[in-house]
Design a protein around this motif. Sequence first.
Motif, short mmCIF file in Angstrom:
data_model
loop_
_atom_site.label_atom_id
_atom_site.label_comp_id
_atom_site.label_asym_id
_atom_site.label_seq_id
_atom_site.Cartn_x
_atom_site.Cartn_y
_atom_site.Cartn_z
N PHE A 39 74.89 49.51 52.68
CA PHE A 39 73.96 50.61 52.97
C PHE A 39 73.01 50.83 51.80
O PHE A 39 71.82 51.03 51.99
N ALA A 40 73.54 50.75 50.59
CA ALA A 40 72.69 50.94 49.41
C ALA A 40 71.66 49.83 49.29
O ALA A 40 70.51 50.07 48.92
N LEU A 41 72.05 48.60 49.61
CA LEU A 41 71.11 47.48 49.51
C LEU A 41 70.05 47.52 50.59
O LEU A 41 69.03 46.85 50.47
N SER A 42 70.28 48.27 51.65
CA SER A 42 69.30 48.29 52.73
C SER A 42 68.20 49.33 52.51
O SER A 42 67.32 49.46 53.34
N GLN A 43 68.26 50.05 51.41
CA GLN A 43 67.26 51.07 51.14
C GLN A 43 65.97 50.42 50.62
O GLN A 43 66.02 49.58 49.72
N PRO A 44 64.81 50.78 51.17
CA PRO A 44 63.55 50.14 50.78
C PRO A 44 63.21 50.22 49.29
O PRO A 44 62.80 49.21 48.72
N PHE A 89 62.40 47.13 44.27
CA PHE A 89 62.73 46.95 42.86
C PHE A 89 63.37 45.58 42.62
O PHE A 89 62.98 44.86 41.69
N LEU A 90 64.33 45.21 43.45
CA LEU A 90 64.99 43.91 43.28
C LEU A 90 64.02 42.76 43.51
O LEU A 90 64.11 41.72 42.85
N THR A 91 63.09 42.92 44.44
CA THR A 91 62.09 41.89 44.69
C THR A 91 61.17 41.71 43.49
O THR A 91 60.87 40.58 43.08
N VAL A 92 60.73 42.81 42.90
CA VAL A 92 59.87 42.74 41.72
C VAL A 92 60.59 42.05 40.56
O VAL A 92 60.03 41.18 39.89
N ILE A 93 61.84 42.42 40.34
CA ILE A 93 62.61 41.79 39.26
C ILE A 93 62.80 40.30 39.54
O ILE A 93 62.67 39.46 38.65
N GLY A 94 63.08 39.95 40.79
CA GLY A 94 63.25 38.55 41.15
C GLY A 94 61.97 37.75 40.95
O GLY A 94 62.01 36.61 40.46
N VAL A 95 60.83 38.32 41.32
CA VAL A 95 59.55 37.63 41.15
C VAL A 95 59.25 37.44 39.66
O VAL A 95 58.78 36.36 39.25
N LEU A 96 59.53 38.44 38.85
CA LEU A 96 59.30 38.29 37.42
C LEU A 96 60.19 37.20 36.82
O LEU A 96 59.73 36.41 35.98
N LEU A 97 61.44 37.16 37.23
CA LEU A 97 62.33 36.10 36.74
C LEU A 97 61.87 34.73 37.21
O LEU A 97 61.92 33.75 36.44
N LEU A 98 61.41 34.64 38.45
CA LEU A 98 60.92 33.37 38.97
C LEU A 98 59.67 32.92 38.22
O LEU A 98 59.55 31.74 37.86
#
Length: 50
Positions: A21-26, A31-40
């Motif tokens: 449920f926590a992971l499904s919050q927009p 936030f996780l997408t932005v962090i992932g893109v920065l790491l990529l």
Amino acid sequence: MLDTSREQNPAPSKEPRGCLFALSQPPLMIFLTVIGVLLLMASVHDLFLL
């Protein structure tokens, strides 16, 4: 003497919300997408441009 009569019905307990449920919050997903893109971007920079 202990009073064991119940005048009110107990409220049904809600099921606790878990990690999915926590992971499904927009906001968290953004936030996780932005962090992932920065790491990529950092890893691509290190692999191909250095």
